[in-house]
Design a protein around this motif. Sequence first.
Motif, short mmCIF file in Angstrom:
data_model
loop_
_atom_site.label_atom_id
_atom_site.label_comp_id
_atom_site.label_asym_id
_atom_site.label_seq_id
_atom_site.Cartn_x
_atom_site.Cartn_y
_atom_site.Cartn_z
N GLU A 14 0.86 -1.19 0.00
CA GLU A 14 0.00 0.00 0.00
C GLU A 14 0.89 1.23 0.00
O GLU A 14 2.05 1.18 0.42
N ASN A 15 0.33 2.35 -0.46
CA ASN A 15 1.07 3.60 -0.46
C ASN A 15 1.13 4.19 0.95
O ASN A 15 0.18 4.10 1.72
N TYR A 70 4.21 17.07 2.63
CA TYR A 70 3.33 16.10 2.00
C TYR A 70 2.03 16.79 1.62
O TYR A 70 1.72 17.90 2.10
N ALA A 71 1.27 16.15 0.75
CA ALA A 71 -0.02 16.69 0.31
C ALA A 71 -0.97 15.53 0.10
O ALA A 71 -0.56 14.38 -0.06
N VAL A 72 -2.26 15.83 0.09
CA VAL A 72 -3.31 14.85 -0.19
C VAL A 72 -4.05 15.30 -1.44
O VAL A 72 -4.50 16.45 -1.51
N TYR A 73 -4.17 14.43 -2.41
CA TYR A 73 -4.89 14.76 -3.63
C TYR A 73 -6.31 15.17 -3.27
O TYR A 73 -7.03 14.42 -2.61
N ASN A 131 -0.56 9.46 0.81
CA ASN A 131 -0.20 10.86 0.62
C ASN A 131 0.82 11.00 -0.51
O ASN A 131 1.44 10.04 -0.95
N LEU A 132 0.97 12.23 -0.96
CA LEU A 132 1.98 12.59 -1.95
C LEU A 132 3.08 13.37 -1.23
O LEU A 132 2.81 14.37 -0.58
N CYS A 153 -9.01 10.93 0.09
CA CYS A 153 -8.14 10.27 -0.87
C CYS A 153 -6.98 9.55 -0.21
O CYS A 153 -6.49 8.54 -0.71
N ALA A 154 -6.50 10.09 0.92
CA ALA A 154 -5.35 9.48 1.58
C ALA A 154 -5.65 8.07 2.04
O ALA A 154 -4.76 7.22 2.06
N ASP A 155 -6.89 7.79 2.44
CA ASP A 155 -7.23 6.44 2.88
C ASP A 155 -7.08 5.43 1.77
O ASP A 155 -6.81 4.26 2.00
#
Length: 245
Positions: free
Chosen positions: A61-62, A91-94, A116-117, A110-112
């Motif tokens: 998983e990411n 970090y960021a979340v789409y 994260n990015l 989206c993070a779930d």
Amino acid sequence: MLFLIFSCDTPEEPDCAGISGGDAVEDACGVCEGDGSNCIFDIDGNVYETIQIGDQWWMAENLKVTHYNNGSEIPTGYTDSEWAELETDAYAVYPTDDDNASQSTCGDDCADVYGNLFNWYAVDDDRGVCPDGWHVPSSAEYTILTDYLGGEWVAGGKMKETGLDHWNSPNEGATNESGFTGLSAGYRYDSTGTYNNMGYNGAFWSSSETSSSAAMYRRLYHSDSNVYRSLYSKQAGFSIRCLED
């Protein structure tokens, strides 16, 4: 006089193996009668499935952590223009309401789903972004993975999650036979800070720096079975997969 006797005993609840009154329990990874070896935890308490591919153990998983291993927060919340100027960790979340977020399964967070990015400065931070005992893989370690899967021209299909829940059509060649379960989390662009390509590709940082401004990464696409190896600006926001030490 006739008396009828009824039993009031309540059937016992089945255990995780489906046996009524049994004593089998799930481990911390959610595996019935497991030994807790099929997952890892980050400092935030997020649980990640793991998978052995060849001689390597990968997160399946990411990464979605928001703190380093010493408890320090990873900075976030930057505007697009601020993100593009960063030379420090973040970090960021789409965003779920972004026009590019075409995958309805993203839901409320989206993070779930996608993790994260992170920019590369978070990858390179000595406080450690991966769980203890794990690390962001080097470019050479990614090459070990793709060589084991038959080379970069076919490894992408073996690494991508199947179906169209998290990939746009055609998700060419996706079999996920490796168990890597690669997702198309898209990325945050380096020069503008905008979010792009969710559903179309998944980009994964390596720890390998190529210059003061760039580092190596790997990318999967919805349209073919390749794994693309290249370098990119450290300001970009990519996904992270951790590898066991």
